[in-house]
Design a protein around this motif. Structure first.
Motif, PDB file in Angstrom:
ATOM      1  N   ILE B  30       6.063  -6.341  -2.562  1.00  0.00           N
ATOM      2  CA  ILE B  30       6.733  -6.281  -4.087  1.00  0.00           C
ATOM      3  C   ILE B  30       7.644  -7.360  -4.049  1.00  0.00           C
ATOM      4  N   LEU B  92       0.197  -4.707  -8.553  1.00  0.00           N
ATOM      5  CA  LEU B  92       0.947  -3.370  -7.881  1.00  0.00           C
ATOM      6  C   LEU B  92       0.043  -2.190  -7.759  1.00  0.00           C
ATOM      7  N   ALA B  93      -0.985  -2.041  -8.447  1.00  0.00           N
ATOM      8  CA  ALA B  93      -1.785  -1.018  -8.018  1.00  0.00           C
ATOM      9  C   ALA B  93      -2.601  -1.252  -6.745  1.00  0.00           C
ATOM     10  N   VAL B  94      -2.856  -2.517  -6.285  1.00  0.00           N
ATOM     11  CA  VAL B  94      -3.524  -2.727  -4.800  1.00  0.00           C
ATOM     12  C   VAL B  94      -2.458  -2.365  -3.898  1.00  0.00           C
ATOM     13  N   VAL B  95      -0.840  -2.755  -4.289  1.00  0.00           N
ATOM     14  CA  VAL B  95       0.013  -2.547  -3.411  1.00  0.00           C
ATOM     15  C   VAL B  95       0.084  -1.014  -3.006  1.00  0.00           C
ATOM     16  N   VAL B  96       0.270  -0.322  -4.092  1.00  0.00           N
ATOM     17  CA  VAL B  96       0.332   1.070  -3.950  1.00  0.00           C
ATOM     18  C   VAL B  96      -0.800   1.740  -3.007  1.00  0.00           C
ATOM     19  N   ARG B  97      -1.864   1.159  -3.334  1.00  0.00           N
ATOM     20  CA  ARG B  97      -3.101   1.733  -2.365  1.00  0.00           C
ATOM     21  C   ARG B  97      -2.748   1.154  -0.929  1.00  0.00           C
ATOM     22  N   ARG B  99      -0.176   1.000   0.494  1.00  0.00           N
ATOM     23  CA  ARG B  99       1.107   1.620   1.219  1.00  0.00           C
ATOM     24  C   ARG B  99       0.456   3.049   1.541  1.00  0.00           C
ATOM     25  N   GLU B 100      -0.525   3.519   0.857  1.00  0.00           N
ATOM     26  CA  GLU B 100      -1.221   4.773   1.053  1.00  0.00           C
ATOM     27  C   GLU B 100      -2.085   4.605   2.536  1.00  0.00           C
ATOM     28  N   GLY B 103       0.752   2.795   5.265  1.00  0.00           N
ATOM     29  CA  GLY B 103       1.969   3.263   5.457  1.00  0.00           C
ATOM     30  C   GLY B 103       3.101   2.529   5.132  1.00  0.00           C
ATOM     31  N   SER B 104       2.815   1.336   4.985  1.00  0.00           N
ATOM     32  CA  SER B 104       3.976   0.238   4.988  1.00  0.00           C
ATOM     33  C   SER B 104       3.601  -0.834   3.766  1.00  0.00           C
ATOM     34  N   ILE B 105       4.537  -1.445   3.360  1.00  0.00           N
ATOM     35  CA  ILE B 105       4.231  -2.596   2.396  1.00  0.00           C
ATOM     36  C   ILE B 105       4.704  -3.862   3.003  1.00  0.00           C
ATOM     37  N   GLU B 106       4.949  -3.867   4.339  1.00  0.00           N
ATOM     38  CA  GLU B 106       5.531  -5.271   4.991  1.00  0.00           C
ATOM     39  C   GLU B 106       4.022  -5.719   5.646  1.00  0.00           C
ATOM     40  N   GLU B 107       3.965  -6.978   5.342  1.00  0.00           N
ATOM     41  CA  GLU B 107       2.904  -7.623   5.724  1.00  0.00           C
ATOM     42  C   GLU B 107       2.529  -7.642   7.275  1.00  0.00           C
ATOM     43  N   ASP B 109       3.341  -5.159   9.301  1.00  0.00           N
ATOM     44  CA  ASP B 109       2.837  -3.753   9.551  1.00  0.00           C
ATOM     45  C   ASP B 109       1.608  -3.629   9.306  1.00  0.00           C
TER      46      ASP B 109
END
Lengths: 329, 117
Positions: B30, B92-97, B99-100, B103-107, B109
């Motif tokens: 993000i 943002l939609a890709v980021v949400v997917r 995360r799903e 389980g993380s939005i850190e590159e 991880d």
């Protein structure tokens, strides 16, 4: 004097941008980014770009913030430190990139000068041709809808495609009020139990939508047009959704209706182009729409702005619902 | 007032670099997108400032013989802002997917999980 004011505003932008990058709390970063957009809108306004300021305020400070926050609700709001990153190296590389760009600053055309390249032949041509060929006061609308109508058609389809893209990634929102217990309750049922936001929103929403319609239909004469109106109407309805909940907003404007709006908008725009072709003119040359070329231009601009407004409202609201209905994991 | 123009232009360069720094040096997806938004805004601001004429007004003709700022950069940026938010929504939609799925939005991880799989 006004230029000095603009430069002070843009310096604030730099300060806010650095703060956005430095903070590790993503909620704070998004809020600061909204302030960044609002400052950018003020800067646009001081530089005579009223239409752009209107759009930036509605889209950047309004809708972008809501989208970022709804994405944040589905992820984590704290940034984790990453030891493998090399901030110093990045800084050095960027400084190397910045050096020539900063050096080139000394050869920039005079800020605000009347003899800069932009003002040489392009701007005078639009200033002279618009009154006789199109005869509407707002040059921005004239250039957007008529002179560069082909370009704008492409942009409307980009927006439509982005909306379809969001749905391919997140899935279609459910059409009824169906939801599961794990959905974020605030997104579905709103924050209507808080008296102050509810009362304020109730007073504001009709005026926001009315202002959107004014901007849509008065765009030939004052600042405004389909893009701005679409963003303003969408932000009004998003405010309603935030207060009363996504389900109530979808009862007013169902997903099906929004999809139709977006499709009809695109088809109206392209259809005007095809109609001008069939009537013997060039693609999107509105002069042939009526016996009087200037009246034809007016009609064409009205129709395609309507198409733009419908598509922008529809797609922005569809994107909002796609995020708001997503279940948290 | 030449120095004012140079200062104005320098701020755009620094804004662009601030945005790029967030894209490159931050691992959070993000945060990277916000950096992209700052880069985008830097370009918008540069474009709009090019069309300004001192003593001019918004390009809405009122019959008088005064100076008007250029409408062309304004048109380009106006549409770019709305297109920008649509493409940002897609990102943002890709980021949400992500995360799903991870389980993380850190590159770091995400790469780590991908290496395990």
């Amino acid at each position: 004097m006004s230029l000095l004011f603009s430069v002070i505003l843009v310096s604030f932008l730099l300060v806010v941008a650095v703060a956005v990058v430095r903070t590790t709390n993503l909620f704070a970063a998004i809020m600061l980014f909204a302030i960044f957009s609002l400052l950018a809108a003020s800067y646009f306004f001081t530089l005579d770009a009223a239409d752009v300021a209107l759009t930036e305020a509605a889209v950047g400070a309004g809708i972008a913030t809501v989208l970022f926050l709804s994405a944040l609700a589905l992820t984590d709001d704290e940034e984790k430190p990453d030891p493998d990153r090399r901030p110093l190296l990045t800084f050095l590389v960027l400084a190397l990139m910045a050096a020539p760009l900063l050096y080139l600053g000394f050869w920039q055309p005079d800020f605000g000068g009347a003899t800069t390249p932009v003002q040489q032949h392009v701007t005078p041509w639009y200033l002279e041709t618009t009154p006789e060929a199109i005869d509407i006061p707002n040059l921005v609308t004239a250039v957007l809808a008529s002179f560069r109508g082909y370009d704008t058609l492409g942009e409307v389809f980009v927006i439509f495609t982005a909306g379809i893209g969001v749905y391919s990634v997140l899935g279609m929102p459910k059409r009824g009020g169906a939801h599961s217990a794990s959905s974020a309750a605030a997104w579905l049922y709103g924050i209507g139990h808080h008296a102050v936001p509810r009362v304020v929103a109730k007073i504001l929403i009709p005026f926001i939508v009315l202002f959107g319609l004014y901007v849509q239909f008065h765009g030939d004469f004052g600042p405004g047009g389909g893009f701005q109106a679409g963003a303003i109407v969408a932000s009004g309805i998003i405010l309603y959704a935030l207060i009363e909940g996504g389900n109530a907003a979808r009862a007013v404007l169902p997903v099906q209706a929004l999809l139709r709006m977006a499709v009809i908008g695109c088809l109206t725009y392209a259809g005007v182009g095809v109609a001008t072709l069939l009537m013997g003119g060039d693609f999107l040359d509105y002069s042939v729409l009526s016996a009087d070329p200037v009246a034809g231009q007016h009609l064409g601009i009205l129709l395609i702005e309507l198409g733009v407004g419908l598509t922008v409202t529809g797609i922005l609201l569809l994107i909002f619902h796609a995020f708001a209905q997503r279940e948290t994991h | 007032m030449a120095w004012l123009g140079i200062l104005n232009y320098w701020i755009f360069v620094l804004l662009l670099m601030t945005g790029m720094y967030a894209i490159v040096a931050k691992g959070n997806l993000i945060k990277k997108l916000i950096g992209l938004g700052i880069c985008q805004s830097a370009v918008f601001l540069l474009f709009i400032s090019m069309g300004k004429v001192v003593g001019g007004t918004a390009p809405i003709l009122d019959g008088s013989d005064r100076a008007y700022s250029s409408p062309l950069p304004q048109v380009l940026i106006l549409t770019a802002i709305v297109v920008g938010i649509s493409t940002m929504a897609l990102a943002l939609a890709v980021v949400v997917r992500i995360r799903e799925s991870f389980g993380s939005i850190e590159e770091a991880d995400v790469y780590g999980k991908e290496a395990e799989a």
